[in-house]
Design a protein around this motif. Structure first.
Motif, short mmCIF file in Angstrom:
data_model
loop_
_atom_site.label_atom_id
_atom_site.label_comp_id
_atom_site.label_asym_id
_atom_site.label_seq_id
_atom_site.Cartn_x
_atom_site.Cartn_y
_atom_site.Cartn_z
N GLU A 43 0.84 -1.21 0.00
CA GLU A 43 0.00 0.00 0.00
C GLU A 43 0.87 1.26 0.00
N ALA A 44 1.94 1.25 0.78
CA ALA A 44 2.83 2.41 0.85
C ALA A 44 3.53 2.64 -0.49
N VAL A 45 3.99 1.56 -1.12
CA VAL A 45 4.64 1.68 -2.43
C VAL A 45 3.65 2.20 -3.46
N GLU A 46 2.43 1.69 -3.42
CA GLU A 46 1.41 2.15 -4.35
C GLU A 46 1.11 3.64 -4.16
N ALA A 47 1.08 4.08 -2.91
CA ALA A 47 0.86 5.51 -2.65
C ALA A 47 2.00 6.36 -3.21
N MET A 48 3.23 5.86 -3.09
CA MET A 48 4.37 6.60 -3.64
C MET A 48 4.32 6.61 -5.16
N GLU A 49 3.92 5.50 -5.77
CA GLU A 49 3.80 5.45 -7.23
C GLU A 49 2.76 6.44 -7.72
N THR A 50 1.64 6.50 -7.02
CA THR A 50 0.57 7.42 -7.42
C THR A 50 1.01 8.87 -7.24
N THR A 51 1.72 9.15 -6.16
CA THR A 51 2.22 10.51 -5.93
C THR A 51 3.23 10.89 -7.00
N LEU A 55 2.99 14.03 -9.61
CA LEU A 55 4.04 15.05 -9.72
C LEU A 55 4.67 15.09 -11.10
N HIS A 56 4.54 14.03 -11.86
CA HIS A 56 5.17 13.93 -13.18
C HIS A 56 4.82 15.12 -14.07
N GLY A 57 3.59 15.56 -14.02
CA GLY A 57 3.15 16.66 -14.88
C GLY A 57 3.28 18.02 -14.25
N ALA A 58 3.84 18.11 -13.06
CA ALA A 58 3.91 19.40 -12.37
C ALA A 58 4.87 20.37 -13.02
N HIS A 59 5.95 19.86 -13.59
CA HIS A 59 6.99 20.71 -14.16
C HIS A 59 7.87 19.82 -15.03
N PRO A 60 8.44 20.34 -16.10
CA PRO A 60 9.31 19.49 -16.94
C PRO A 60 10.46 18.86 -16.16
N ALA A 61 11.02 19.56 -15.20
CA ALA A 61 12.11 18.99 -14.41
C ALA A 61 11.60 17.85 -13.52
N ALA A 62 10.36 17.94 -13.10
CA ALA A 62 9.78 16.89 -12.25
C ALA A 62 9.58 15.61 -13.04
N ALA A 63 9.32 15.70 -14.33
CA ALA A 63 9.06 14.50 -15.13
C ALA A 63 10.25 13.55 -15.10
N ALA A 64 11.45 14.07 -15.32
CA ALA A 64 12.65 13.21 -15.31
C ALA A 64 12.88 12.61 -13.93
N ALA A 65 12.72 13.40 -12.90
CA ALA A 65 12.92 12.91 -11.53
C ALA A 65 11.88 11.84 -11.19
N MET A 66 10.63 12.04 -11.59
CA MET A 66 9.58 11.08 -11.26
C MET A 66 9.73 9.80 -12.06
N ASP A 67 10.30 9.89 -13.27
CA ASP A 67 10.59 8.66 -14.02
C ASP A 67 11.60 7.81 -13.26
N THR A 96 1.77 4.99 -17.48
CA THR A 96 2.63 6.10 -17.88
C THR A 96 1.75 7.29 -18.16
N PRO A 97 2.19 8.47 -17.78
CA PRO A 97 1.37 9.65 -18.01
C PRO A 97 1.22 9.91 -19.50
N PRO A 98 0.11 10.49 -19.90
CA PRO A 98 -0.09 10.75 -21.32
C PRO A 98 0.89 11.80 -21.83
N THR A 99 1.26 11.65 -23.08
CA THR A 99 2.14 12.63 -23.71
C THR A 99 1.29 13.82 -24.13
N PRO A 100 1.73 15.03 -23.79
CA PRO A 100 0.93 16.19 -24.18
C PRO A 100 0.78 16.27 -25.69
N ILE A 101 -0.39 16.66 -26.13
CA ILE A 101 -0.64 16.83 -27.55
C ILE A 101 -0.03 18.15 -27.98
N ARG A 102 0.82 18.07 -28.96
CA ARG A 102 1.45 19.29 -29.47
C ARG A 102 0.85 19.59 -30.82
#
Length: 127
Positions: A43-51, A55-67, A96-102
């Motif tokens: 449950e704890a690991v799942e909560a961290m995965e969801t978090t 955060l993945h979409g919060a900022h471009p720098a966050a995406a690499a860190a969250m990966d 995996t988070p969706p890729t933004p449509i450009r």
């Protein structure tokens, strides 16, 4: 340039604060040896995965860190042999988070432009 807007989306700041409080409470409760079960760890690991996914979409720098966080959590899941009871459950699949449509922006007049058509007639005198 600030990486974040001045105000968060409705409920985000409150939920993030509640998550931080819950994480501190979990740390306090689980600080003694033998306090974890496989189900609690899963449950704890799942909560961290969801978090991390949130955060993945919060900022471009966050995406690499969250990966990177997602990869480490997947390795932790394997090392601790944390698998859900139903392997075919859609919730257990890697998300995996969706890729933004450009959308391409149009520049110039486009490939079909043939110029302006001016009908013949008297010329403007400009007076």
């Amino acid at each position: 340039m600030t990486p974040f807007p001045t105000t968060a989306a409705p409920g985000v700041a409150d939920r993030a604060e509640a998550l931080a409080d819950a994480a501190c409470e979990l740390h306090d409760a689980a600080s003694s040896p033998g306090s974890w079960t496989a189900a609690a760890a899963e449950e704890a690991v799942e909560a961290m995965e969801t978090t991390a996914l949130a955060l993945h979409g919060a900022h471009p720098a966050a995406a690499a860190a969250m990966d990177t966080v997602a990869q480490v959590l997947a390795r932790l899941r394997r090392d601790l042999d944390l698998t859900a009871a139903d392997e075919d459950d859609a919730q257990d699949q890697i998300v995996t988070p969706p890729t933004p449509i450009r959308r391409r922006t149009r520049r110039g007049l486009g490939p079909g432009y043939r110029g302006l058509r001016v009908p013949p007639g008297p010329a403007a005198s400009g007076q």
